[in-house]
Motif scaffolding. Sequence first.
Motif, PDB file in Angstrom:
ATOM      1  N   GLY A  22      46.121   1.322  32.311  1.00 29.90           N
ATOM      2  CA  GLY A  22      45.682   0.475  31.932  1.00 29.90           C
ATOM      3  C   GLY A  22      44.543  -0.264  32.232  1.00 29.90           C
ATOM      4  O   GLY A  22      43.574   0.290  33.883  1.00 29.90           O
ATOM      5  N   ASN A  23      44.517  -1.520  31.631  1.00 26.07           N
ATOM      6  CA  ASN A  23      43.166  -2.148  31.850  1.00 26.07           C
ATOM      7  C   ASN A  23      43.265  -3.562  33.673  1.00 26.07           C
ATOM      8  O   ASN A  23      42.794  -3.474  34.449  1.00 26.07           O
ATOM      9  CB  ASN A  23      42.332  -3.044  31.376  1.00 26.07           C
ATOM     10  N   PHE A  24      44.937  -3.492  33.668  1.00 23.70           N
ATOM     11  CA  PHE A  24      45.118  -4.502  34.620  1.00 23.70           C
ATOM     12  C   PHE A  24      43.939  -5.617  34.535  1.00 23.70           C
ATOM     13  O   PHE A  24      44.012  -5.527  36.252  1.00 23.70           O
ATOM     14  CB  PHE A  24      44.947  -3.928  35.567  1.00 23.70           C
ATOM     15  N   ASP A  25      43.502  -5.636  33.895  1.00 25.93           N
ATOM     16  CA  ASP A  25      42.432  -7.262  33.709  1.00 25.93           C
ATOM     17  C   ASP A  25      43.041  -8.364  34.793  1.00 25.93           C
ATOM     18  O   ASP A  25      44.295  -9.045  33.573  1.00 25.93           O
ATOM     19  CB  ASP A  25      42.141  -7.664  33.157  1.00 25.93           C
ATOM     20  N   HIS A  31      51.506  -6.778  34.008  1.00 25.07           N
ATOM     21  CA  HIS A  31      50.882  -4.862  34.792  1.00 25.07           C
ATOM     22  C   HIS A  31      52.027  -4.547  35.337  1.00 25.07           C
ATOM     23  O   HIS A  31      51.569  -3.938  35.939  1.00 25.07           O
ATOM     24  CB  HIS A  31      49.815  -5.494  35.006  1.00 25.07           C
ATOM     25  N   ILE A  48      47.035   4.251  40.209  1.00 25.86           N
ATOM     26  CA  ILE A  48      46.871   4.171  38.934  1.00 25.86           C
ATOM     27  C   ILE A  48      45.706   4.510  37.844  1.00 25.86           C
ATOM     28  O   ILE A  48      44.264   4.607  38.715  1.00 25.86           O
ATOM     29  CB  ILE A  48      46.978   1.811  39.248  1.00 25.86           C
ATOM     30  N   THR A  50      42.559   3.150  35.704  1.00 29.00           N
ATOM     31  CA  THR A  50      41.849   1.776  35.284  1.00 29.00           C
ATOM     32  C   THR A  50      40.655   2.768  34.649  1.00 29.00           C
ATOM     33  O   THR A  50      39.897   3.578  35.036  1.00 29.00           O
ATOM     34  CB  THR A  50      41.956   1.028  35.933  1.00 29.00           C
ATOM     35  N   HIS A  54      35.032  -2.085  32.562  1.00 26.58           N
ATOM     36  CA  HIS A  54      36.543  -2.913  31.278  1.00 26.58           C
ATOM     37  C   HIS A  54      35.131  -2.317  29.982  1.00 26.58           C
ATOM     38  O   HIS A  54      34.459  -2.139  29.578  1.00 26.58           O
ATOM     39  CB  HIS A  54      36.187  -3.931  31.580  1.00 26.58           C
ATOM     40  N   ARG A  74      40.316  -6.743  41.714  1.00 28.91           N
ATOM     41  CA  ARG A  74      41.323  -6.148  41.002  1.00 28.91           C
ATOM     42  C   ARG A  74      42.261  -4.508  42.135  1.00 28.91           C
ATOM     43  O   ARG A  74      43.250  -4.483  42.617  1.00 28.91           O
ATOM     44  CB  ARG A  74      40.557  -5.226  40.283  1.00 28.91           C
ATOM     45  N   GLN A  88      39.573   4.718  39.656  1.00 28.37           N
ATOM     46  CA  GLN A  88      38.910   4.233  39.169  1.00 28.37           C
ATOM     47  C   GLN A  88      37.672   4.236  37.675  1.00 28.37           C
ATOM     48  O   GLN A  88      36.523   5.081  38.208  1.00 28.37           O
ATOM     49  CB  GLN A  88      38.135   3.085  40.014  1.00 28.37           C
TER      50      GLN A  88
END
Length: 309
Positions: A22-25, A31, A48, A50, A54, A74, A88
Motif C-alpha cells: 500500500g502507500n501507507f501515508d 495501515h 512492506i 510501497t 506516491h 514513513r 520502496q
Amino acid sequence: MHIHDDWSGLPPDARGATVAMGNFDGVHLGHRAVIEAAGRATDAPLGILTFEPHPREFFNPDAPPFRLMNAESRANRLARLGVDHLYQLPFGPVLAGLTPEAFARDVLVGGLGVRHMTVGADFRFGRKRAGDAQTLADLGAALGFGVTAVKLIGNGTQDYSSTAIRIALSKGRVRDAERMLGHWHRIEGEVVHGEKRGRDLGWPTANLRLDGLHLPRLGVYAVLVDVLTGPDRTSCQGVASLGVRPMFGRNAPNLEVHLFDFDGDLYGQHLSVALVEFLRDEEKFDSVDALIAQIAADARQARQVLTGA
C-alpha cells in the motif's frame, strides 16, 4: 530494517517475505491492521511494499501537496513496527504501465519472491487501477502466493483514512488525528539554515522544510521533539511555529521549533517533531517586543500542555 529501492537484483535474504502492500501515508491504524495481518500470516520476514514517489504525485504532479509523511518519516515509523524489509519501489512509467498480471508475475514473484501478500479491502493496483484485492487473490492462487484482504477499520462512524487525518490536521485537531493515526502526527527532516531571527529574539529555533507535505493549520503548537542524529541525540519538549512568519513579509511555509532546555548545534541533523496541541493561529504583531512577549507566553502554555502529554 533494510530498505530496497528496486524489485530486481535483490539478495536472497531479501526475497521470500510476507509483504503488506500500500502507500501507507501516515501509517495510521488502518495501515497498522494490514501490517499486523502480514506479521501473523506466516513465519517469514515482514516486508512492506510501497512506492516513491506516491503514485498520486506521478499522475497529478501539479496538485497541491497532500502527503502526511515524507519517505524518511514513513521509513522511521515502519522501522518502529518491526518491519524487516521496506521495498520502496520507484513509481514511474514502468510501474504505471504494468497490468495487474504483469505486476504480480514480474514484481511480486519474479522480483520479491513473496510468500504471502496483505492489502486493504479497498486496494487497487496495476495499469489504470484495474486490479483489486480479489484480482490479487486470483493471481496469487495461480502464481503460488497467499493473499489476505483486511477489512477497513474505524471508530464506528468513520473509516480511518489519510483523507480524514488531513481534514483533522487542517482544522488544528491534532488529537483527533492522533486517535486515527495511533501516534502523534510528526514532521521529520533535516534542520536547515534559516534567517536566524529566533536567535536574535532570544528564542533560537531549528527550521524544517515542509516541501511536498500537507500543511496542518498554520499557527503555534506544543511539540515533542526527537533529535535523531548527531552528538546531541535526545528527546525533549518544545514549542513550534508552523507558517509563513507574517511579521517578516511573505515567506514559504516552514516549521520553526524551539527546544526547551536544549543547548547544542542542530544544523544538518535530523529531527522528528510531534504536534501535540494547537495553541493559536499565526498573528502579525505591532512590534517585535509584542512578538517576543507572545513567544514567551506560548512557551509557558506549551510547557503546561506537555506536562500532561
